[in-house]
Design a protein around this motif. Structure first.
Motif, PDB file in Angstrom:
ATOM      1  N   GLY A   1       0.786  -1.226   0.000  1.00 43.32           N
ATOM      2  CA  GLY A   1       0.000   0.000   0.000  1.00 43.32           C
ATOM      3  C   GLY A   1       0.818   1.275   0.000  1.00 43.32           C
ATOM      4  N   LYS A   2       2.048   1.239   0.528  1.00 46.22           N
ATOM      5  CA  LYS A   2       2.879   2.430   0.576  1.00 46.22           C
ATOM      6  C   LYS A   2       3.859   2.520  -0.592  1.00 46.22           C
TER       7      LYS A   2
ATOM      8  N   PRO B   1       1.125   1.273  -5.408  1.00 49.04           N
ATOM      9  CA  PRO B   1      -0.292   1.652  -5.333  1.00 49.04           C
ATOM     10  C   PRO B   1      -0.510   3.068  -4.822  1.00 49.04           C
ATOM     11  N   SER B   2       0.278   3.512  -3.831  1.00 46.48           N
ATOM     12  CA  SER B   2       0.119   4.886  -3.339  1.00 46.48           C
ATOM     13  C   SER B   2       0.519   5.893  -4.402  1.00 46.48           C
TER      14      SER B   2
ATOM     15  N   ILE C   1       0.299   5.404  -7.677  1.00 48.59           N
ATOM     16  CA  ILE C   1      -0.772   5.384  -8.679  1.00 48.59           C
ATOM     17  C   ILE C   1      -1.985   6.157  -8.181  1.00 48.59           C
ATOM     18  N   ALA C   2      -2.309   6.001  -6.896  1.00 45.98           N
ATOM     19  CA  ALA C   2      -3.437   6.746  -6.329  1.00 45.98           C
ATOM     20  C   ALA C   2      -3.157   8.244  -6.318  1.00 45.98           C
TER      21      ALA C   2
ATOM     22  N   GLY D   1      -6.779   5.961  -9.311  1.00 45.32           N
ATOM     23  CA  GLY D   1      -7.563   5.046  -8.498  1.00 45.32           C
ATOM     24  C   GLY D   1      -6.685   4.108  -7.680  1.00 45.32           C
ATOM     25  N   HIS D   2      -7.334   3.310  -6.855  1.00 42.30           N
ATOM     26  CA  HIS D   2      -6.625   2.366  -5.983  1.00 42.30           C
ATOM     27  C   HIS D   2      -6.499   1.019  -6.698  1.00 42.30           C
ATOM     28  N   ILE D   3      -5.289   0.498  -6.720  1.00 41.58           N
ATOM     29  CA  ILE D   3      -5.007  -0.779  -7.372  1.00 41.58           C
ATOM     30  C   ILE D   3      -4.356  -1.713  -6.355  1.00 41.58           C
ATOM     31  N   GLN D   4      -4.882  -2.902  -6.260  1.00 46.50           N
ATOM     32  CA  GLN D   4      -4.321  -3.922  -5.377  1.00 46.50           C
ATOM     33  C   GLN D   4      -3.270  -4.717  -6.146  1.00 46.50           C
TER      34      GLN D   4
END
Length: 283
Positions: free
Chosen positions: A124-125, A128-129, A131-132, A137-140
């Motif tokens: 998450g850090k 993905p962060s 990209i957000a 958007g949020h990508i897993q």
């Protein structure tokens, strides 16, 4: 008879090591696969096919392995071949050694540490962060098949690069010059000269990566987060946690059989593709 005796004597240590370290453990696993789990775990002698009939309980592990292992092998091939081609054909002798060292550098660090680095990058850090922050958007990414494939390519890419590099480095450059002098376009030269002559390295690299991926455990465990697991993860669970050695042995036997069938089919395909020659090796 004397040369044969000398040859047999020289091969005896290797043959004894092969039997002790490979054949005997496989026999033990095969015998255990027909046994039963003891009351406190472990193995109880028996003769039952229930373990093999229950292999469907680990179907997800087999499916993930049989899907992601070939995809990971192909991904390594498509990334490694241009790199090996550049190192062997295009790179100058001045920089070639340094570039080869850079390919080896990841092996200087434990795969465990490198996997932790990818956990941070794909977590998450990490990416993905970023990209957000760009408003996409949020990508897993972590704990997904994509994360496992990234770890596979990163971890096994050198094993694909070096066999292809050796095959291309041994290529007679005069053949490329002759094709150019005869007016062949670069693409035709690559398809008719370079690629066929480098197939021994391609076959060897694919074999190395695929066989090792079939038994991979660490990368799916760390980057898959328990959601994407291979047969290797199932074996660890059965032997270490569940202590069901009999069922674990049956899973191991099934994995060996799948690998045997797959590798045999692959070798026949490469031999037929190469016109029946038995030179699909680095020798």
């Amino acid at each position: 008879m004397k040369p044969r005796f000398t040859t047999a004597l020289l091969l005896l240590p290797a043959a004894a090591w092969f039997v002790a370290m490979l054949v005997l453990p496989l026999i033990v696993v095969f015998v255990f696969s027909f046994g039963e789990r003891g009351p406190a775990g472990g193995y109880v002698p028996a003769f039952s096919f229930d373990n093999f009939l229950n292999l469907g309980a680990r179907w997800t592990a087999f499916k993930n392995t049989m899907v992601l292992a070939p995809i990971g092998t192909i991904a390594c091939l498509f990334i490694a071949y241009p790199l090996a081609y550049f190192l062997a054909i295009r790179a100058s002798a001045k920089w070639r050694t340094m570039l080869l060292i850079l390919v080896i550098v990841p092996f200087w660090t434990s795969i465990l540490i490198r996997s932790y680095a990818w956990i941070f990058l794909l977590g998450g850090k990490g990416l993905p962060s970023l990209i957000a922050a760009l408003g996409l958007g949020h990508i897993q990414l972590i704990n997904t098949p994509f994360a496992v494939l990234v770890g596979i390519v990163y971890g096994y890419l050198p094993l694909m690069v070096f066999p292809i590099y050796v095959s291309l480095e041994r290529l007679d450059k005069r053949l490329l010059e002759a094709a150019s002098d005869l007016g062949a376009p670069p693409l035709n030269t690559f398809l008719t000269v370079t690629l066929p002559l480098s197939m021994p390295g391609v076959a060897t690299g694919c074999m190395l990566v695929f066989i090792l991926l079939m038994g991979e455990f660490l990368i799916p465990a760390m980057l898959g987060g328990g959601k994407v697991f291979f047969v290797g993860n199932a074996l660890v669970d059965l032997f270490v946690q569940s202590r069901n050695w009999a069922f674990g042995s049956a899973v191991a036997v099934a994995l060996v059989l799948v690998m045997l069938v797959t590798v045999t089919a692959y070798m026949r395909f490469t031999r037929r593709w190469s016109g029946g020659r038995d030179d699909i090796s680095l020798m």
